[in-house]
Write an enzyme that holds these catalytic residues in place. Structure first.
Site, PDB file in Angstrom:
ATOM      1  N   SER A 187       0.845  -1.194   0.000  1.00  0.00           N
ATOM      2  CA  SER A 187       0.000   0.000   0.000  1.00  0.00           C
ATOM      3  C   SER A 187       0.879   1.242   0.000  1.00  0.00           C
ATOM      4  O   SER A 187       1.990   1.228   0.544  1.00  0.00           O
ATOM      5  CB  SER A 187      -0.900   0.011   1.238  1.00  0.00           C
ATOM      6  OG  SER A 187      -1.532   1.266   1.400  1.00  0.00           O
ATOM      7  N   TYR A 200      -2.352  -1.270  10.170  1.00  0.00           N
ATOM      8  CA  TYR A 200      -2.372  -1.637   8.751  1.00  0.00           C
ATOM      9  C   TYR A 200      -1.094  -1.179   8.049  1.00  0.00           C
ATOM     10  O   TYR A 200      -0.446  -1.951   7.336  1.00  0.00           O
ATOM     11  CB  TYR A 200      -3.597  -1.011   8.088  1.00  0.00           C
ATOM     12  CG  TYR A 200      -3.708  -1.269   6.609  1.00  0.00           C
ATOM     13  CD1 TYR A 200      -4.201  -2.477   6.129  1.00  0.00           C
ATOM     14  CD2 TYR A 200      -3.332  -0.288   5.681  1.00  0.00           C
ATOM     15  CE1 TYR A 200      -4.319  -2.709   4.768  1.00  0.00           C
ATOM     16  CE2 TYR A 200      -3.449  -0.516   4.318  1.00  0.00           C
ATOM     17  CZ  TYR A 200      -3.941  -1.724   3.863  1.00  0.00           C
ATOM     18  OH  TYR A 200      -4.044  -1.952   2.511  1.00  0.00           O
TER      19      TYR A 200
END
Length: 307
Positions: A187, A200
């Site tokens: 990401s 995350y």
């Protein structure tokens, strides 16, 4: 020649070299098919199968569709058997390739023996480690996460353990055959410390470092390992945010990202996300740490996902 003239010449040469190198990097991002061409049979030369985690929808399903279109049979691994079977039928119908599904919940620990039994005999060309979860769709501080204790375990199992374990299952066969690709979906939030996505973001940093080290260890064995770090992609995990200049459909992003497959051990997958990555890397860290930014960003995401 006076010393000052020599100094100016050296400075000029360094400037030209620096600017030329930056220009070359820009051209490589803008024209990946020219700089990183893939032969038509590139994927099938690596093997016969693609194994994709989190492959029932979103980015995983888009990778499955693209790789099947390049001639590979596909193994889709995800939690929902219904979604898996729907995806498999669609891919088989549109590409004519064989699709196998394995139902497995990557937030659990006891799933890898059955996965290994199902894929151990396959000539795997590419492993796409795509599966991942957010602890909360709306960004929040760590202690504000609902069911935090449970979410910590689930996120670590799904985002970290799944990647390491799938590499452990498939990498030995690739090494033995002397060919193969491992693609890890990370990401853009791994680029800089990103408050409100603490857990995350940290898992995605692990993914990138793991992949970089794995590439260094096994490149000489004919294995290509790359991490792809998208920013906005319209998927269920991101609340199907509206597509715009910086938010791609899963299909458009995956098609773009595959053109950068030979661009090194890390890629943003597109020109626009590369620009966004450079932007975030140059933001002063105090901006990201400021409480006002946290609140504004939270409200921005709420509006984007319609919460």
């Amino acid at each position: 020649m006076a010393l000052i003239e020599v100094v100016f010449i050296l400075v000029g040469v360094c400037c030209v070299f620096f600017c030329g190198r930056r220009l070359a990097r820009v051209l490589m991002v803008l024209f990946p098919k020219f700089w990183y061409p893939l032969p038509e049979n590139f994927f099938t030369s690596m093997g016969k199968w693609a194994v994709i985690t989190g492959g029932s929808e979103g980015i995983g399903r888009a990778y499955a569709q693209q790789l099947a279109g390049h001639g590979l049979n596909v193994v889709l691994i995800s939690r929902s058997r219904g979604k898996l079977e729907t995806a498999a039928q669609d891919i088989e119908l549109t590409t004519g390739r064989k699709v196998t599904v394995i139902s497995a919940d990557f937030t659990k620990d006891d799933i890898y023996t059955s996965i290994e039994e199902s894929i151990s005999s396959l000539d795997v060309a590419i492993l796409v480690n795509n599966v991942g979860i957010l602890p909360s769709q709306i960004p929040c501080k760590l202690l504000e996460t609902t069911n935090l204790e449970e979410k910590i375990l689930q996120v670590i199992n799904c985002n970290l353990k799944s990647m390491a374990k799938m590499c452990r299952l498939i990498l030995p066969g690739m090494v033995e055959r002397g060919r193969g690709i491992i693609l890890n979906v990370s990401s853009g939030m791994a680029i800089v410390p990103f408050p409100l996505y603490t857990l995350y973001g940290a898992t995605k940093v692990f993914i990138e470092r793991f992949a970089q080290c794995l590439q260094a260890e096994y490149k000489s064995k004919g294995i290509l390992v790359q991490t792809v770090s998208p920013f906005g992609v319209s998927t269920s995990m991101m609340g199907y945010q509206k597509e715009d200049l910086m938010t791609f459909s899963a299909e458009a992003f995956v098609k773009s990202s595959l053109t950068y497959l030979k661009a090194g051990d890390h890629s943003y997958g597109s020109v626009r996300h590369t620009i966004l990555g450079s932007f975030f890397q140059n933001i002063p860290t105090w901006v990201l740490r400021h409480e006002a930014f946290h609140q504004s960003f939270k409200e921005f995401v709420k509006k984007r996902v319609g919460a």
